[in-house]
Design an enzyme around this catalytic site. Structure first.
Site, PDB file in Angstrom:
ATOM      1  N   VAL A   7      45.628  48.192 -88.603  1.00  0.00           N
ATOM      2  CA  VAL A   7      45.264  48.796 -89.890  1.00  0.00           C
ATOM      3  C   VAL A   7      44.803  50.251 -89.700  1.00  0.00           C
ATOM      4  O   VAL A   7      45.173  51.134 -90.482  1.00  0.00           O
ATOM      5  CB  VAL A   7      44.176  47.960 -90.613  1.00  0.00           C
ATOM      6  CG1 VAL A   7      43.881  48.550 -91.978  1.00  0.00           C
ATOM      7  CG2 VAL A   7      44.619  46.508 -90.751  1.00  0.00           C
ATOM      8  N   LYS A  88      37.345  40.755 -93.836  1.00  0.00           N
ATOM      9  CA  LYS A  88      36.956  39.641 -94.736  1.00  0.00           C
ATOM     10  C   LYS A  88      35.975  38.672 -94.105  1.00  0.00           C
ATOM     11  O   LYS A  88      35.097  38.142 -94.761  1.00  0.00           O
ATOM     12  CB  LYS A  88      38.189  38.894 -95.230  1.00  0.00           C
ATOM     13  CG  LYS A  88      39.160  38.446 -94.176  1.00  0.00           C
ATOM     14  CD  LYS A  88      40.258  39.458 -94.042  1.00  0.00           C
ATOM     15  CE  LYS A  88      41.154  39.178 -92.862  1.00  0.00           C
ATOM     16  NZ  LYS A  88      42.382  39.924 -92.930  1.00  0.00           N
ATOM     17  N   GLU A 112      38.745  46.367-100.893  1.00  0.00           N
ATOM     18  CA  GLU A 112      39.993  45.858-101.494  1.00  0.00           C
ATOM     19  C   GLU A 112      40.962  45.354-100.428  1.00  0.00           C
ATOM     20  O   GLU A 112      41.623  44.324-100.612  1.00  0.00           O
ATOM     21  CB  GLU A 112      40.647  46.980-102.320  1.00  0.00           C
ATOM     22  CG  GLU A 112      41.746  46.527-103.225  1.00  0.00           C
ATOM     23  CD  GLU A 112      41.286  45.568-104.313  1.00  0.00           C
ATOM     24  OE1 GLU A 112      41.627  44.387-104.205  1.00  0.00           O
ATOM     25  OE2 GLU A 112      40.611  45.993-105.277  1.00  0.00           O
ATOM     26  N   GLY A 117      45.489  42.107 -98.684  1.00  0.00           N
ATOM     27  CA  GLY A 117      46.087  43.371 -98.250  1.00  0.00           C
ATOM     28  C   GLY A 117      46.283  44.369 -99.371  1.00  0.00           C
ATOM     29  O   GLY A 117      45.325  44.925 -99.905  1.00  0.00           O
ATOM     30  N   GLY A 170      52.197  41.871 -86.029  1.00  0.00           N
ATOM     31  CA  GLY A 170      50.893  42.401 -86.436  1.00  0.00           C
ATOM     32  C   GLY A 170      50.325  41.755 -87.688  1.00  0.00           C
ATOM     33  O   GLY A 170      49.373  42.254 -88.280  1.00  0.00           O
ATOM     34  N   GLU A 173      45.812  37.383 -87.153  1.00  0.00           N
ATOM     35  CA  GLU A 173      44.508  37.787 -86.637  1.00  0.00           C
ATOM     36  C   GLU A 173      44.519  37.595 -85.125  1.00  0.00           C
ATOM     37  O   GLU A 173      45.329  36.817 -84.586  1.00  0.00           O
ATOM     38  CB  GLU A 173      43.409  36.905 -87.247  1.00  0.00           C
ATOM     39  CG  GLU A 173      43.152  37.165 -88.715  1.00  0.00           C
ATOM     40  CD  GLU A 173      42.601  38.557 -89.001  1.00  0.00           C
ATOM     41  OE1 GLU A 173      41.760  39.043 -88.231  1.00  0.00           O
ATOM     42  OE2 GLU A 173      43.019  39.154 -90.001  1.00  0.00           O
ATOM     43  N   ASP A 184      40.793  32.294 -92.667  1.00  0.00           N
ATOM     44  CA  ASP A 184      40.984  33.639 -93.216  1.00  0.00           C
ATOM     45  C   ASP A 184      41.149  33.563 -94.741  1.00  0.00           C
ATOM     46  O   ASP A 184      40.544  34.339 -95.490  1.00  0.00           O
ATOM     47  CB  ASP A 184      42.230  34.255 -92.548  1.00  0.00           C
ATOM     48  CG  ASP A 184      42.577  35.605 -93.114  1.00  0.00           C
ATOM     49  OD1 ASP A 184      41.936  36.589 -92.715  1.00  0.00           O
ATOM     50  OD2 ASP A 184      43.487  35.680 -93.963  1.00  0.00           O
ATOM     51  N   LYS A 188      38.602  35.097 -97.820  1.00  0.00           N
ATOM     52  CA  LYS A 188      39.067  35.880 -98.976  1.00  0.00           C
ATOM     53  C   LYS A 188      38.699  35.182-100.277  1.00  0.00           C
ATOM     54  O   LYS A 188      38.369  35.827-101.278  1.00  0.00           O
ATOM     55  CB  LYS A 188      40.573  36.092 -98.873  1.00  0.00           C
ATOM     56  CG  LYS A 188      40.963  36.953 -97.690  1.00  0.00           C
ATOM     57  CD  LYS A 188      42.438  36.874 -97.402  1.00  0.00           C
ATOM     58  CE  LYS A 188      42.805  37.752 -96.220  1.00  0.00           C
ATOM     59  NZ  LYS A 188      44.158  37.517 -95.736  1.00  0.00           N
ATOM     60  N   GLY A 286      49.680  43.740 -92.539  1.00  0.00           N
ATOM     61  CA  GLY A 286      50.442  44.856 -91.959  1.00  0.00           C
ATOM     62  C   GLY A 286      49.674  46.156 -92.144  1.00  0.00           C
ATOM     63  O   GLY A 286      48.864  46.288 -93.073  1.00  0.00           O
TER      64      GLY A 286
HETATM   65  N1  LIG Z   1      46.298  43.291 -89.493  1.00  0.00           N
HETATM   66  C1  LIG Z   1      46.354  43.121 -90.788  1.00  0.00           C
HETATM   67  O1  LIG Z   1      47.427  43.002 -91.375  1.00  0.00           O
HETATM   68  C2  LIG Z   1      45.088  43.064 -91.594  1.00  0.00           C
HETATM   69  C3  LIG Z   1      45.171  42.909 -92.984  1.00  0.00           C
HETATM   70  C4  LIG Z   1      44.001  42.903 -93.758  1.00  0.00           C
HETATM   71  C5  LIG Z   1      42.778  43.028 -93.123  1.00  0.00           C
HETATM   72  N2  LIG Z   1      42.726  43.146 -91.754  1.00  0.00           N
HETATM   73  C6  LIG Z   1      41.400  43.285 -91.150  1.00  0.00           C
HETATM   74  O2  LIG Z   1      41.281  44.607 -90.663  1.00  0.00           O
HETATM   75  C7  LIG Z   1      40.466  44.624 -89.487  1.00  0.00           C
HETATM   76  C8  LIG Z   1      41.252  45.258 -88.352  1.00  0.00           C
HETATM   77  O3  LIG Z   1      42.396  44.462 -88.095  1.00  0.00           O
HETATM   78  P1  LIG Z   1      43.571  44.965 -87.146  1.00  0.00           P
HETATM   79  O4  LIG Z   1      44.666  43.994 -87.314  1.00  0.00           O
HETATM   80  O5  LIG Z   1      43.803  46.405 -87.343  1.00  0.00           O
HETATM   81  O6  LIG Z   1      42.888  44.734 -85.700  1.00  0.00           O
HETATM   82  P2  LIG Z   1      43.451  45.154 -84.274  1.00  0.00           P
HETATM   83  O7  LIG Z   1      44.865  45.620 -84.366  1.00  0.00           O
HETATM   84  O8  LIG Z   1      43.141  44.043 -83.325  1.00  0.00           O
HETATM   85  O9  LIG Z   1      42.566  46.432 -83.877  1.00  0.00           O
HETATM   86  C9  LIG Z   1      41.197  46.317 -83.748  1.00  0.00           C
HETATM   87  C10 LIG Z   1      40.613  47.659 -83.389  1.00  0.00           C
HETATM   88  O10 LIG Z   1      39.181  47.534 -83.385  1.00  0.00           O
HETATM   89  C11 LIG Z   1      38.676  48.198 -82.229  1.00  0.00           C
HETATM   90  N3  LIG Z   1      37.360  47.628 -81.924  1.00  0.00           N
HETATM   91  C12 LIG Z   1      37.015  46.335 -81.647  1.00  0.00           C
HETATM   92  N4  LIG Z   1      35.694  46.228 -81.495  1.00  0.00           N
HETATM   93  C13 LIG Z   1      35.172  47.462 -81.662  1.00  0.00           C
HETATM   94  C14 LIG Z   1      33.858  48.000 -81.615  1.00  0.00           C
HETATM   95  N5  LIG Z   1      32.802  47.200 -81.383  1.00  0.00           N
HETATM   96  N6  LIG Z   1      33.695  49.320 -81.861  1.00  0.00           N
HETATM   97  C15 LIG Z   1      34.762  50.124 -82.104  1.00  0.00           C
HETATM   98  N7  LIG Z   1      36.023  49.675 -82.160  1.00  0.00           N
HETATM   99  C16 LIG Z   1      36.224  48.364 -81.933  1.00  0.00           C
HETATM  100  C17 LIG Z   1      39.728  47.973 -81.181  1.00  0.00           C
HETATM  101  O11 LIG Z   1      39.543  48.910 -80.164  1.00  0.00           O
HETATM  102  P3  LIG Z   1      40.560  49.071 -78.932  1.00  0.00           P
HETATM  103  O12 LIG Z   1      41.764  49.766 -79.530  1.00  0.00           O
HETATM  104  O13 LIG Z   1      39.842  49.907 -77.945  1.00  0.00           O
HETATM  105  O14 LIG Z   1      40.873  47.669 -78.463  1.00  0.00           O
HETATM  106  C18 LIG Z   1      41.002  48.170 -81.997  1.00  0.00           C
HETATM  107  O15 LIG Z   1      41.332  49.541 -82.078  1.00  0.00           O
HETATM  108  C19 LIG Z   1      40.058  43.178 -89.231  1.00  0.00           C
HETATM  109  O16 LIG Z   1      38.840  42.938 -89.847  1.00  0.00           O
HETATM  110  C20 LIG Z   1      41.138  42.381 -89.959  1.00  0.00           C
HETATM  111  O17 LIG Z   1      40.666  41.116 -90.396  1.00  0.00           O
HETATM  112  C21 LIG Z   1      43.844  43.164 -90.989  1.00  0.00           C
END
Ligand SMILES: NC(=O)c1ccc[n+]([C@@H]2O[C@H](COP(=O)([O-])OP(=O)(O)OC[C@H]3O[C@@H](n4cnc5c(N)ncnc54)[C@H](OP(=O)(O)O)[C@@H]3O)[C@@H](O)[C@H]2O)c1
Length: 406
Positions: A7, A88, A112, A117, A170, A173, A184, A188, A286
């Protein structure tokens, strides 16, 4: 910004597309050694550099660690910074505290992107349905499990291969149980319920069953009856100002809008007293779709937007109840599971070698009592959906409408 994963990078791509007068000052990440697509000076592993910078007015929290996210978001709100988050799990678990922090420090937390998403459902529940009597809010809230179910039903892909694909793309989770176990979707649902009904609950209070033990038998049963299986969270308002919440796989008929929601797409069905049924559809996961919701929140902060949590001020707040009957399909091996569940009505039963199932009505309270038994590897439970109005509770007479908001 905290986090530069799916994200975070998605949001960065969007920010680059036009001049939005947003300066991305610093990105906090966890692993300093990881290769990045941006110059090293953008990054830090020191949260304080962002949280203590008086020139940063907004923190965008996009990390995959709910506990660390709560510390970051609380510290930011308490130091006078507005926050946008898509987390969430963290929000559902701490919503009451987060509302109190916003009130106490006069800061705003927008999320939001945390619910479905790219679909703008939170602001709609909060603002647009301010005075509508909502019978139910349900839908497909988890892109990853929906992607897996689509692959299984449309392409005969095996469960494990479909899950791997969802992770590769991607949508999943970091911990896939959160997606396929219905957790999850439940987070929500807890957040959406706060904005739909002004009801604060915690994830622990809400029953969830997932698709992780879906077998070939269940798929065959669904296909023979022209159903598809979808993982559905539901918030349903019952007479007497009560609200029932649960997440369960559901056997969906062709005439239900949700039947054709496939892959990583999400959908929300709102059933309201006057506007009747409404359907929101869009990408629920995504980097770019979620990033677009996060951007919308960032720009909403420019006109000082904050959730007012208006429905919490209703003089007669709704109560959470489990006094509700669900029509289910249950596959089981061990007769003890069936005995413990205590079906109130049984419509169909089948015993064959390796495949036993029963359909009938069961109380949500019994499902909650038997959570452990239902989470076993040889059990699969799904609600049997009716028509597209399956979650429609009796149309209220004028007396019932007295409970409408506003
Ligand atoms: N993926 C989706 O489609 C989606 C959709 C809606 C909501 N979300 C939510 O959005 C959030 C992020 O999801 P994502 O899929 O982008 O996760 P992700 O791809 O696994 O990336 C997580 C990021 O968080 C960083 N991180 C972890 N712990 C940290 C800390 N303590 N301090 C600073 N940075 C830290 C990681 O650092 P490193 O790069 O160094 O590992 C990485 O850059 C989550 O809460 C998820 O539930 C995701």
């Amino acid at each position: 910004m905290f986090g530069f994963g799916v994200v975070g990078q998605g949001l960065y791509d969007i920010l680059r597309t036009k001049d939005l007068n947003i300066e991305l000052r610093k990105i906090a990440i966890r692993d300093a050694g990881k290769a990045r697509s941006l110059p090293a000076e953008y990054f830090t592993t020191n949260a304080a550099i962002l949280l203590e910078d008086p020139e940063i007015n907004t923190i965008v929290e996009l990390i995959n660690d709910a506990d660390a996210a709560f510390d970051i978001v609380s510290a930011a709100l308490a130091s006078g910074k507005n926050v946008v988050s898509a987390n969430k799990k963290m929000i559902a678990a701490n919503l009451e505290t987060l509302i109190n922090l916003q009130n106490r420090y006069g800061t705003s937390l927008l999320y939001e992107g945390a619910v479905c998403g790219s679909i703008p459902i939170i602001r709609n529940l909060e603002e647009y349905y301010d005075n509508e009597l909502l019978h139910s809010v349900s839908g497909i809230f988890n892109g990853s499990s929906n992607y897996i179910l689509s692959k299984i039903f449309n392409e005969n892909t095996g469960y494990d291969a479909a899950l791997k694909e969802a992770q590769y793309l991607g949508f999943a989770e970091t911990d896939p149980t959160l997606d396929v176990g219905g957790f999850d979707a439940k987070y929500k649902l807890v957040i959406a319920t706060a904005h739909a009904y002004g009801l604060l609950t915690t994830p622990g209070e809400v029953f969830n069953a997932g698709i992780q033990h879906l077998s070939g038998w269940d798929i065959q049963y669904a296909r023979e009856k022209n159903y598809r299986i979808k993982l559905i969270p539901a918030a349903i308002r019952l007479p007497g100002n009560r609200v029932v919440l649960y997440v369960m796989p559901r056997l969906i008929r062709q005439d239900d809008f949700l039947y054709n929601v496939e892959n990583e797409y999400n959908a929300v069905t709102v059933q309201a007293a006057f506007s009747d049924q409404q359907f929101f559809f869009g990408k629920g996961a995504g980097g770019h779709p979620t990033g677009s919701a996060v951007l919308s929140d960032i720009t909403a902060l420019r006109y000082s937007y904050q959730y007012e949590y208006k429905k919490f001020h209703h003089p007669d707040p709704p109560q959470l109840t489990s006094d509700y009957q669900v029509h289910v399909y249950l596959r089981y091996n061990d007769q003890a599971v069936l005995d413990a569940l205590d079906f109130e009505e049984v419509y169909e039963r089948l015993y064959t070698t390796g495949f036993n199932y029963v359909t009938g009505k069961i109380s949500l309270a019994s499902l909650i009592r038997n959570r452990e038994l239902l989470s076993g590897p040889e059990v699969f439970i799904a609600e049997i959906g009716g028509t597209k109005t399956s979650t429609l509770v009796e149309q209220p007479g004028m007396a019932a409408l007295e409970g409408a908001y506003g």
